[in-house]
Design an enzyme around this catalytic site. Structure first.
Site, PDB file in Angstrom:
ATOM      1  N   GLU A   1       6.494   9.960   0.701  1.00  0.00           N
ATOM      2  CA  GLU A   1       5.827   8.752   1.178  1.00  0.00           C
ATOM      3  C   GLU A   1       6.582   8.254   2.404  1.00  0.00           C
ATOM      4  O   GLU A   1       7.805   8.310   2.460  1.00  0.00           O
ATOM      5  CB  GLU A   1       5.808   7.661   0.098  1.00  0.00           C
ATOM      6  CG  GLU A   1       4.784   7.909  -0.978  1.00  0.00           C
ATOM      7  CD  GLU A   1       4.452   6.677  -1.811  1.00  0.00           C
ATOM      8  OE1 GLU A   1       4.855   5.548  -1.461  1.00  0.00           O
ATOM      9  OE2 GLU A   1       3.760   6.864  -2.828  1.00  0.00           O
TER      10      GLU A   1
ATOM     11  N   HIS B   1       0.277   7.612   0.709  1.00  0.00           N
ATOM     12  CA  HIS B   1       0.107   8.239  -0.603  1.00  0.00           C
ATOM     13  C   HIS B   1      -0.275   9.694  -0.318  1.00  0.00           C
ATOM     14  O   HIS B   1      -1.466  10.006  -0.265  1.00  0.00           O
ATOM     15  CB  HIS B   1      -0.990   7.554  -1.405  1.00  0.00           C
ATOM     16  CG  HIS B   1      -0.630   6.232  -1.980  1.00  0.00           C
ATOM     17  ND1 HIS B   1      -1.563   5.443  -2.637  1.00  0.00           N
ATOM     18  CD2 HIS B   1       0.538   5.543  -2.028  1.00  0.00           C
ATOM     19  CE1 HIS B   1      -0.973   4.327  -3.052  1.00  0.00           C
ATOM     20  NE2 HIS B   1       0.307   4.374  -2.689  1.00  0.00           N
TER      21      HIS B   1
END
Length: 134
Positions: free
Chosen positions: A26, A82
């Site tokens: 991430e 994500h």
């Protein structure tokens, strides 16, 4: 609550390039601007170094906030990726949201990055329109 956040196409591409460079982890950072319009993204090191969680490095985050203030801008958003989904704010995102700003989540779906905005307040995430401008 902000219902629409304006992003230039160039800034959106900059965000996509940044999160793509950090995948499969991430990536995260802050968005600076004025009046619900993003003008600058500032990447911040993900201290968690995780594909499913982000924790902004406090030193880099403070440096970003100082830059925003010294340039007469406001914090208008927080962004993170994500890389493996979901396309929405996760329960952890909702629990750990600390700023009353738009949270832009870039998720990798269908072989491309997709950006969505959320306003997180009182344990709930409401979708915010991301208006992409020329």
């Amino acid at each position: 609550m902000i219902q629409t956040l304006r992003l230039s196409h160039a800034l959106l591409q900059e965000l996509i390039t940044y999160v793509d460079q950090h995948a499969p982890l991430e990536a995260c950072g802050v968005l600076a601007g004025k009046a619900a319009r993003d003008e600058k993204m500032i990447g911040v090191l993900n201290q968690a170094q995780s594909p499913v969680r982000f924790v902004m490095d406090p030193y880099e985050q403070l440096h970003a906030f100082d830059w925003i203030e010294s340039n007469g801008l406001d914090l208008v958003g927080i962004f993170h990726s994500h890389p493996t989904g979901p396309e929405t704010a996760s329960p952890t995102d909702i629990l750990e949201a600390a700023y009353a700003v738009v949270h832009v989540i870039l998720s990798y779906t269908g072989a491309q990055w997709k950006a969505r905005g959320f306003w997180i307040e009182d344990g709930k995430a409401s979708e915010v329109t991301l208006q992409i401008t020329g």
